[in-house]
Design a protein around this motif. Structure first.
Motif, mmCIF file in Angstrom:
data_model
loop_
_atom_site.group_PDB
_atom_site.id
_atom_site.type_symbol
_atom_site.label_atom_id
_atom_site.label_comp_id
_atom_site.label_asym_id
_atom_site.label_seq_id
_atom_site.Cartn_x
_atom_site.Cartn_y
_atom_site.Cartn_z
ATOM 1 N N ASP A 47 0.812 -1.215 0.000
ATOM 2 C CA ASP A 47 0.000 0.000 0.000
ATOM 3 C C ASP A 47 0.848 1.269 0.000
ATOM 4 O O ASP A 47 0.319 2.360 -0.117
ATOM 5 C CB ASP A 47 -0.940 0.019 1.201
ATOM 6 C CG ASP A 47 -0.200 0.153 2.521
ATOM 7 O OD1 ASP A 47 -0.774 0.716 3.453
ATOM 8 O OD2 ASP A 47 0.953 -0.298 2.611
ATOM 9 N N ARG A 74 -4.803 16.019 1.321
ATOM 10 C CA ARG A 74 -5.854 15.030 1.549
ATOM 11 C C ARG A 74 -5.479 14.232 2.792
ATOM 12 O O ARG A 74 -4.424 13.634 2.854
ATOM 13 C CB ARG A 74 -5.962 14.124 0.329
ATOM 14 C CG ARG A 74 -7.040 13.080 0.394
ATOM 15 C CD ARG A 74 -7.073 12.251 -0.894
ATOM 16 N NE ARG A 74 -5.765 12.005 -1.507
ATOM 17 C CZ ARG A 74 -4.919 11.035 -1.143
ATOM 18 N NH1 ARG A 74 -5.215 10.247 -0.144
ATOM 19 N NH2 ARG A 74 -3.768 10.873 -1.772
ATOM 20 N N THR A 75 -6.352 14.204 3.792
ATOM 21 C CA THR A 75 -6.078 13.486 5.033
ATOM 22 C C THR A 75 -6.270 11.984 4.837
ATOM 23 O O THR A 75 -6.764 11.531 3.801
ATOM 24 C CB THR A 75 -7.015 13.950 6.163
ATOM 25 O OG1 THR A 75 -8.357 13.569 5.826
ATOM 26 C CG2 THR A 75 -6.920 15.446 6.392
ATOM 27 N N HIS A 76 -5.917 11.220 5.859
ATOM 28 C CA HIS A 76 -6.091 9.768 5.829
ATOM 29 C C HIS A 76 -7.552 9.402 5.578
ATOM 30 O O HIS A 76 -7.855 8.452 4.874
ATOM 31 C CB HIS A 76 -5.615 9.156 7.154
ATOM 32 C CG HIS A 76 -5.836 7.688 7.247
ATOM 33 N ND1 HIS A 76 -5.124 6.784 6.473
ATOM 34 C CD2 HIS A 76 -6.689 6.961 7.997
ATOM 35 C CE1 HIS A 76 -5.533 5.560 6.763
ATOM 36 N NE2 HIS A 76 -6.477 5.645 7.684
ATOM 37 N N ARG A 96 7.702 5.709 2.602
ATOM 38 C CA ARG A 96 6.812 6.868 2.539
ATOM 39 C C ARG A 96 7.633 8.128 2.756
ATOM 40 O O ARG A 96 8.534 8.151 3.575
ATOM 41 C CB ARG A 96 5.719 6.789 3.596
ATOM 42 C CG ARG A 96 4.744 5.671 3.363
ATOM 43 C CD ARG A 96 3.571 5.818 4.319
ATOM 44 N NE ARG A 96 2.808 4.612 4.383
ATOM 45 C CZ ARG A 96 1.745 4.358 3.642
ATOM 46 N NH1 ARG A 96 1.341 5.244 2.770
ATOM 47 N NH2 ARG A 96 1.089 3.237 3.776
ATOM 48 N N TYR A 98 7.652 12.182 3.791
ATOM 49 C CA TYR A 98 6.924 13.145 4.605
ATOM 50 C C TYR A 98 7.595 14.508 4.519
ATOM 51 O O TYR A 98 8.818 14.605 4.425
ATOM 52 C CB TYR A 98 6.906 12.720 6.082
ATOM 53 C CG TYR A 98 6.164 11.434 6.341
ATOM 54 C CD1 TYR A 98 4.811 11.443 6.656
ATOM 55 C CD2 TYR A 98 6.824 10.217 6.267
ATOM 56 C CE1 TYR A 98 4.133 10.262 6.894
ATOM 57 C CE2 TYR A 98 6.144 9.029 6.500
ATOM 58 C CZ TYR A 98 4.804 9.060 6.812
ATOM 59 O OH TYR A 98 4.131 7.890 7.042
ATOM 60 N N ARG A 113 2.171 13.684 4.584
ATOM 61 C CA ARG A 113 2.599 12.655 3.642
ATOM 62 C C ARG A 113 2.683 13.262 2.252
ATOM 63 O O ARG A 113 1.735 13.887 1.770
ATOM 64 C CB ARG A 113 1.612 11.488 3.633
ATOM 65 C CG ARG A 113 1.996 10.438 4.630
ATOM 66 C CD ARG A 113 1.223 9.180 4.558
ATOM 67 N NE ARG A 113 0.959 8.667 3.220
ATOM 68 C CZ ARG A 113 0.175 7.623 3.006
ATOM 69 N NH1 ARG A 113 -0.384 6.983 4.003
ATOM 70 N NH2 ARG A 113 -0.034 7.202 1.776
ATOM 71 N N ARG A 116 0.093 12.778 -0.515
ATOM 72 C CA ARG A 116 -1.217 13.406 -0.316
ATOM 73 C C ARG A 116 -1.184 14.905 -0.562
ATOM 74 O O ARG A 116 -2.163 15.602 -0.335
ATOM 75 C CB ARG A 116 -1.698 13.139 1.102
ATOM 76 C CG ARG A 116 -1.953 11.682 1.389
ATOM 77 C CD ARG A 116 -2.434 11.496 2.791
ATOM 78 N NE ARG A 116 -2.649 10.083 3.073
ATOM 79 C CZ ARG A 116 -2.757 9.589 4.289
ATOM 80 N NH1 ARG A 116 -2.695 10.371 5.329
ATOM 81 N NH2 ARG A 116 -2.952 8.300 4.466
#
Length: 122
Positions: A47, A74-76, A96, A98, A113, A116
Motif C-alpha cells: 500500500d 488530503r487526510t487519511h 513513505r 513526509y 505525507r 497526499r
C-alpha cells in the motif's frame, strides 16, 4: 532511491549503484556489498504510495530556499484541506515520504505525507 518509494527511478538507481560499485576500491566495495546483501527493508505491504520525483524536488527546493508553500492536502480519511506552511525537511521512512513543516495557520509543527500533497501555484 531504489527502495524508497520514488516513482519511476528504481531501475535507474540500481544501475547507477552497480556502476558505482565497479569503481570503488576493493575494501569499500566489500563493505557496500555487505550492506546491500544483509539489509532488508521493512515494508508495510504494497500500500506504500510512490511519489512523483518532481514533487519531491519542488518540496526540497522550498525547504532549501525557506519559501512558504501552499498546497491542497488530503487526510487519511479523505478530507481535503488547504495548507500554508514553512517547509523544514523531507523525511523518508518505510517507503513513505513526509514533509516536516511549520503550519502557518495552525501555528504548530506538522508532518504531511508527500503522496497526499497537491501543490498550488504561487
Amino acid at each position: 532511491a531504489a527502495g524508497n518509494g520514488v516513482e519511476g527511478i528504481g531501475e535507474s538507481s540500481v544501475r547507477a549503484l552497480a556502476k558505482l560499485e565497479q569503481v570503488l576500491p576493493n575494501r569499500l566495495r566489500r563493505r557496500v556489498g555487505a550492506l546491500g546483501a544483509f539489509t532488508v527493508p521493512m515494508l508495510r505491504g504494497q500500500d506504500a504510495s510512490a511519489v512523483d520525483p518532481a514533487l519531491l524536488t519542488e518540496l526540497a527546493g522550498a525547504c532549501r530556499d525557506a519559501e512558504r508553500l501552499r498546497f491542497a492536502y488530503r487526510t487519511h480519511g479523505g478530507e481535503a484541506s488547504r495548507r500554508t506552511v514553512e517547509p523544514h525537511r523531507l523525511v523518508c521512512t518505510e517507503r513513505r515520504w513526509y514533509l516536516v513543516a511549520w503550519d502557518v495557520e495552525r501555528e504548530d509543527w506538522r508532518t504531511f505525507r508527500a503522496d497526499r500533497i497537491t501543490p498550488t501555484p504561487p
